[in-house]
Design a protein around this motif. Structure first.
Motif, PDB file in Angstrom:
ATOM      1  N   GLY A 118       1.106  -0.778 -65.315  1.00 19.10           N
ATOM      2  CA  GLY A 118      -0.299  -0.872 -64.924  1.00 19.10           C
ATOM      3  C   GLY A 118      -0.625  -0.121 -63.661  1.00 19.10           C
ATOM      4  N   ARG A 119       0.396   0.404 -62.986  1.00 19.21           N
ATOM      5  CA  ARG A 119       0.143   1.157 -61.759  1.00 19.21           C
ATOM      6  C   ARG A 119      -0.215   2.593 -62.117  1.00 19.21           C
ATOM      7  N   GLN A 120      -1.101   3.160 -61.330  1.00 16.48           N
ATOM      8  CA  GLN A 120      -1.520   4.530 -61.593  1.00 16.48           C
ATOM      9  C   GLN A 120      -0.392   5.509 -61.288  1.00 16.48           C
ATOM     10  N   LYS A 121      -0.199   6.457 -62.199  1.00 12.86           N
ATOM     11  CA  LYS A 121       0.807   7.477 -61.979  1.00 12.86           C
ATOM     12  C   LYS A 121       0.369   8.373 -60.830  1.00 12.86           C
ATOM     13  N   LEU A 122       1.256   8.616 -59.897  1.00 13.51           N
ATOM     14  CA  LEU A 122       0.905   9.418 -58.729  1.00 13.51           C
ATOM     15  C   LEU A 122       1.013  10.910 -59.041  1.00 13.51           C
ATOM     16  N   TYR A 123       0.064  11.663 -58.509  1.00 17.48           N
ATOM     17  CA  TYR A 123       0.097  13.110 -58.664  1.00 17.48           C
ATOM     18  C   TYR A 123       1.085  13.709 -57.670  1.00 17.48           C
ATOM     19  N   ASN A 124       1.752  14.763 -58.105  1.00 14.04           N
ATOM     20  CA  ASN A 124       2.498  15.607 -57.177  1.00 14.04           C
ATOM     21  C   ASN A 124       1.577  16.740 -56.744  1.00 14.04           C
ATOM     22  N   PHE A 125       1.658  17.124 -55.484  1.00 12.21           N
ATOM     23  CA  PHE A 125       0.783  18.156 -54.923  1.00 12.21           C
ATOM     24  C   PHE A 125       1.601  19.401 -54.615  1.00 12.21           C
ATOM     25  N   PHE A 126       0.944  20.557 -54.858  1.00 14.63           N
ATOM     26  CA  PHE A 126       1.628  21.837 -54.707  1.00 14.63           C
ATOM     27  C   PHE A 126       0.763  22.824 -53.935  1.00 14.63           C
ATOM     28  N   ALA A 127       1.429  23.746 -53.252  1.00 18.21           N
ATOM     29  CA  ALA A 127       0.750  24.865 -52.598  1.00 18.21           C
ATOM     30  C   ALA A 127       1.016  26.116 -53.418  1.00 18.21           C
ATOM     31  N   TYR A 128      -0.046  26.820 -53.760  1.00 18.08           N
ATOM     32  CA  TYR A 128       0.039  28.061 -54.534  1.00 18.08           C
ATOM     33  C   TYR A 128      -0.072  29.208 -53.542  1.00 18.08           C
ATOM     34  N   LEU A 141      -4.475   9.948 -51.925  1.00 15.50           N
ATOM     35  CA  LEU A 141      -4.988  11.207 -52.452  1.00 15.50           C
ATOM     36  C   LEU A 141      -5.123  11.155 -53.974  1.00 15.50           C
ATOM     37  N   THR A 142      -4.157  10.560 -54.633  1.00 11.32           N
ATOM     38  CA  THR A 142      -4.229  10.452 -56.092  1.00 11.32           C
ATOM     39  C   THR A 142      -5.480   9.689 -56.511  1.00 11.32           C
ATOM     40  N   GLU A 143      -5.722   8.561 -55.879  1.00 10.47           N
ATOM     41  CA  GLU A 143      -6.882   7.744 -56.234  1.00 10.47           C
ATOM     42  C   GLU A 143      -8.194   8.482 -55.969  1.00 10.47           C
ATOM     43  N   ALA A 144      -8.303   9.095 -54.790  1.00  3.23           N
ATOM     44  CA  ALA A 144      -9.550   9.767 -54.412  1.00  3.23           C
ATOM     45  C   ALA A 144      -9.811  10.998 -55.279  1.00  3.23           C
ATOM     46  N   LEU A 145      -8.786  11.798 -55.521  1.00  4.09           N
ATOM     47  CA  LEU A 145      -8.978  13.054 -56.237  1.00  4.09           C
ATOM     48  C   LEU A 145      -9.061  12.856 -57.748  1.00  4.09           C
ATOM     49  N   LYS A 146      -8.471  11.789 -58.259  1.00  2.00           N
ATOM     50  CA  LYS A 146      -8.643  11.496 -59.679  1.00  2.00           C
ATOM     51  C   LYS A 146     -10.106  11.173 -59.975  1.00  2.00           C
ATOM     52  N   GLU A 199     -11.545  16.189 -50.212  1.00  2.00           N
ATOM     53  CA  GLU A 199     -11.834  15.457 -51.448  1.00  2.00           C
ATOM     54  C   GLU A 199     -12.803  16.285 -52.279  1.00  2.00           C
ATOM     55  N   ARG A 200     -12.307  17.381 -52.827  1.00  2.00           N
ATOM     56  CA  ARG A 200     -13.151  18.271 -53.616  1.00  2.00           C
ATOM     57  C   ARG A 200     -12.288  19.037 -54.609  1.00  2.00           C
ATOM     58  N   LEU A 201     -12.944  19.566 -55.635  1.00  2.00           N
ATOM     59  CA  LEU A 201     -12.294  20.412 -56.624  1.00  2.00           C
ATOM     60  C   LEU A 201     -13.048  21.727 -56.691  1.00  2.00           C
ATOM     61  N   ASP A 202     -12.311  22.823 -56.875  1.00  2.00           N
ATOM     62  CA  ASP A 202     -12.936  24.113 -57.117  1.00  2.00           C
ATOM     63  C   ASP A 202     -12.735  24.572 -58.557  1.00  2.00           C
ATOM     64  N   ALA A 203     -11.750  24.014 -59.227  1.00  2.00           N
ATOM     65  CA  ALA A 203     -11.518  24.337 -60.635  1.00  2.00           C
ATOM     66  C   ALA A 203     -10.708  23.217 -61.264  1.00  2.00           C
ATOM     67  N   LEU A 204     -10.931  23.017 -62.558  1.00  2.00           N
ATOM     68  CA  LEU A 204     -10.199  21.997 -63.306  1.00  2.00           C
ATOM     69  C   LEU A 204      -9.781  22.580 -64.646  1.00  2.00           C
ATOM     70  N   TYR A 205      -8.477  22.522 -64.917  1.00  2.00           N
ATOM     71  CA  TYR A 205      -7.934  22.980 -66.197  1.00  2.00           C
ATOM     72  C   TYR A 205      -7.643  21.756 -67.050  1.00  2.00           C
ATOM     73  N   GLU A 206      -8.258  21.693 -68.222  1.00  2.00           N
ATOM     74  CA  GLU A 206      -8.088  20.525 -69.081  1.00  2.00           C
ATOM     75  C   GLU A 206      -8.215  20.936 -70.547  1.00  2.00           C
ATOM     76  N   ASN A 207      -7.267  20.512 -71.364  1.00  2.00           N
ATOM     77  CA  ASN A 207      -7.284  20.799 -72.805  1.00  2.00           C
ATOM     78  C   ASN A 207      -7.446  22.290 -73.101  1.00  2.00           C
ATOM     79  N   GLY A 208      -6.775  23.117 -72.312  1.00  2.00           N
ATOM     80  CA  GLY A 208      -6.800  24.555 -72.549  1.00  2.00           C
ATOM     81  C   GLY A 208      -8.044  25.265 -72.051  1.00  2.00           C
ATOM     82  N   LYS A 209      -8.937  24.533 -71.370  1.00  2.00           N
ATOM     83  CA  LYS A 209     -10.180  25.110 -70.872  1.00  2.00           C
ATOM     84  C   LYS A 209     -10.193  25.082 -69.344  1.00  2.00           C
ATOM     85  N   LEU A 210     -10.803  26.093 -68.749  1.00  2.00           N
ATOM     86  CA  LEU A 210     -10.940  26.129 -67.297  1.00  2.00           C
ATOM     87  C   LEU A 210     -12.393  25.885 -66.924  1.00  2.00           C
ATOM     88  N   TYR A 211     -12.633  24.861 -66.105  1.00  2.00           N
ATOM     89  CA  TYR A 211     -13.968  24.516 -65.625  1.00  2.00           C
ATOM     90  C   TYR A 211     -14.063  24.866 -64.132  1.00  2.00           C
TER      91      TYR A 211
END
Length: 305
Positions: free
Chosen positions: A5-15, A36-41, A166-178
């Motif tokens: 029941g615990r939320q899976k934590l994201y790993n963060f990376f620098a590109y 960060l996982t909670e806020a950014l999810k 706490e922001r997103l500039d792009a989201l990749y999901e189901n093969g699509k880039l938003y």
């Protein structure tokens, strides 16, 4: 969520920029990772509008400027394999160190799932652009200080600090880039996304000039960055030109265009202004109001479905 029941934590990376676009893992203590996982999810969940009319196909509308509640999408976008690999196998990647900070061009995080039957993998990866303004410390003549509660005095930060918004500039999901801004998406993906809306190459300009005017040698001073982008998009959307129709439509907007008696193609305008107006006409950036018949030039348009 995990089985408990615990939320899976994201790993963060620098590109990182440069050869191979290296990836480094941002190792952080668990409380920070949870926060960060909670806020950014939450940001990820809200990034894609529920209303499908608010999702704009970028390949059809590259010159459109989305409203705050709208988002662009590119279907079947191929996120680099090494980014997907990092989400699957984070511990295979080296840790980010302070010496890497100035090379970071984006920070990203996400998750993936694998279908038990088909083995097909699905990815959900969020990206945030990064620049030197997100580095805090002795930097460009600035001092970072904090209040020390034990000493009751301000102290200097000894090491460089990173800022993750706490922001997103792009989201990749189901093969699509938003994404909301092509400029920001380009800062992350570079040439991979530029191919959807870029400046025409010299070879493409020559072919365009020959197809439209029978003359491949368009004056160099006509060819600024905007003109080359117009040419790229005109080529992308036109397999051929109806020269006489262009002449007739040009009259509606005060454009005096003529065709060559021998080739039947358009005569190249002598002035840059008229050339640019012609490009706008061919790019459907000039239109007449169906109600008032007033004429307009636009730098933002969207195709009606």
């Amino acid at each position: 969520m995990t089985k408990g029941g615990r939320q899976k934590l994201y790993n963060f990376f620098a590109y990182l920029g440069g050869e191979g676009s290296a990836i480094k893992r941002i190792v952080m203590e668990r409380n920070l990772q949870e926060t960060l996982t909670e806020a950014l999810k939450r940001k990820m969940d809200a990034f894609i509008p529920v209303d499908p009319d608010k999702i704009i196909d970028f390949t059809e509308n590259p010159g459109y400027k989305p409203d705050p509640d709208e988002v662009f999408v590119i279907e079947k976008f191929n996120v680099p394999h090494h980014i997907k690999n990092s989400i699957e196998n984070p511990r295979r990647f080296h840790k980010l160190t302070e010496s890497d900070y100035d090379k970071i061009k984006a920070i990203y995080w996400g998750e993936y799932t694998k279908d038990d039957k088909s083995g097909e993998k699905s990815y959900r990866i969020a990206f945030q652009i990064f620049d030197s303004r997100r580095i805090i410390g002795r930097h460009l003549g600035k001092y970072a200080i904090f209040y020390g509660h034990e000493t009751n005095t301000f102290e200097q930060v000894d090491h460089k600090l990173l800022v993750i918004n706490e922001r997103l500039d792009a989201l990749y999901e189901n093969g699509k880039l938003y994404f909301k801004s092509f400029y920001n998406a380009k800062r992350i993906f570079g040439d991979q996304i530029s191919e959807y809306y870029r400046e025409a190459t010299d070879a493409e300009v020559k072919k365009f000039g020959n197809d439209l005017f029978g003359n491949p040698n368009i004056p160099e001073d006509f060819l600024d960055s905007q003109a080359r982008k117009f040419i790229f998009w005109i080529i992308k959307n036109n397999s051929s030109f109806e020269y006489q129709k262009i002449v007739e439509k040009g009259k509606d907007f005060g454009l005096t265009l003529t065709t060559d008696d021998n080739t039947g193609k358009l005569v190249l305008p002598k002035a840059k202004r008229e050339f640019k107006q012609l490009l706008r006409l061919l790019n459907s950036d000039m239109y007449k109001s169906p109600i008032t018949e007033e004429k307009f030039v636009t730098n933002s348009k969207r195709k009606l479905q």
